[in-house]
Enzyme design. Structure first.
Site: not given
Ligand code: BGC
Length: 368
Positions: A127, A196, A333
């Protein structure tokens, strides 16, 4: 005639009120940066967006009897999002950038040069780095039906090349919360933006989402290794717990004895959308039988990460004192595939200097 003019004037006022946008203070981050919250309204729908992280803090949606509930997880105050040693660990509601999801080893090469981005997990970047777009203050500006957020990320920010100017426009019109992302860079770089939000259509903090019925318009998905990095294969969903081409309850197969399900601790995978990112199309639909609320996700992206809140464990207290249990929400997402910079066969996430990145996702609400 005069009556006609009066009626018209009244109608315009009502329309204006419907598209009303208001701005208030949402306090300050621990380093003293002021944060604003923009409230967007359309009929019974209401979205509240904060300038820190571009976070969707509230999303109020009516159920089949007209009863409104907030359907996204989050916090009541800026401290929840920006305070403490590890603020907002699940990335509730935030804009993710520069690169949504994982980059293996925190390394990739571009035009013959290798770049390193901080590893958030033991082996991967996640991220956008330690201080990604979810943890910065964006500049907010009111626009018709919404808010425009701008963030200028300097060259080398979190290891990524190029000064990247990103503009995200949230608008709420009719039944649609639209997110319009654009970005330009002064050097060749990689970009993969997403939002998210954690949805629970029964209302945030109201148990888990195992009874929500999900449809994903994808015949293939990208299987992962033990570190949740795609193996590179585009595998058919047919005959697997990943087949959501017909609406299926999230909980129906989430604990099945399947290697991929085990690796993701549930669903935490990227689906390869049948629309292939070539046009605006429905990626997914979520239906909550108890409230009748429906969320449709439309996008021009080639993929969607369907994540079922597997890492939520009841230790976080969110809005209105609600605790967020295991699988208290689901995320859809919309994005390019994880680790694309290391997979030349995946749709490219490269943004050439001077070119414009542009993508749209719509969260559309209804009930039945
Ligand atoms: C990921 C997860 C993660 C979550 C929060 C998602 O996009 O694929 O593995 O725990 O985001 O970080």
């Amino acid at each position: 005639m005069r009556l006609m003019a009066l009626v018209l004037a009244l109608m315009t006022t009502v329309a204006d009120l419907q598209g009303q946008v208001t701005k208030q203070s949402f306090g300050k981050t621990p380093d003293g940066t002021p944060v604003d919250i923009y409230t967007l309204k359309s009929g019974a729908l209401e979205a509240r967006i904060i300038t820190y992280g571009g976070i969707i803090q509230t999303l109020k949606v009516p159920d089949k009897s007209g009863k409104v509930a907030d359907v996204v997880l989050g916090f009541d105050s800026i401290d929840g999002y920006a305070g403490g040693p590890k603020p907002n660990p699940p990335y509730f509601g935030a804009i993710i950038g520069r690169y949504g999801n994982r980059i293996a080893g925190g390394k990739f090469s571009l035009s013959g040069k290798t770049y390193e981005v901080p590893k958030v997990e033991p082996t991967n970047a996640l991220h956008g780095g330690v201080k990604g777009f979810d943890k910065v203050a964006w500049k907010g500006k009111e626009i018709p039906h919404g808010v425009e957020l701008t963030y200028v990320s300097p060259d080398g920010d979190q290891g990524f090349p190029g000064k990247l100017t990103t503009v995200v426009r949230y608008t709420l019109e009719g039944n649609d919360l639209k997110i319009d992302y654009s970005a330009t860079s002064d050097k060749d770089t990689v970009v993969n933006l997403t939002n998210h939000s954690y949805f629970n259509l029964s209302g945030q903090g109201n148990g888990d989402i195992l009874k929500h019925e999900v449809k994903i318009n994808a015949s293939r998905y990208t299987p992962v290794d033990a570190n949740l990095i795609p193996t590179g294969e585009l595998a058919p969903v047919e005959g697997t717990p990943f087949d959501f081409r017909k609406p299926t309850a999230v909980g129906a197969r989430i604990d099945s004895d399947d290697d991929q399900i085990k690796k993701g601790h549930g669903y935490d995978h990227n689906w390869v959308l049948d629309s292939e990112g070539k046009k605006m199309a429905e990626a997914a639909e979520v239906f909550d039988p108890s409230s009748g609320r429906v969320l449709q996700v439309l996008t021009d992206e080639p993929g969607v990460q369907f994540y079922t809140g597997n890492f939520l464990d009841g230790t976080l207290t969110g809005k209105e004192g609600k605790t967020y249990v295991h699988r208290a929400a689901l995320c859809l997402e919309t994005q390019h595939f994880p680790d694309s910079p290391n997979h030349p066969k995946f749709p490219s996430t490269e943004l050439k200097a001077g070119q414009r990145y542009h993508t749209i996702t719509i969260f559309r609400f209804s009930s039945r």
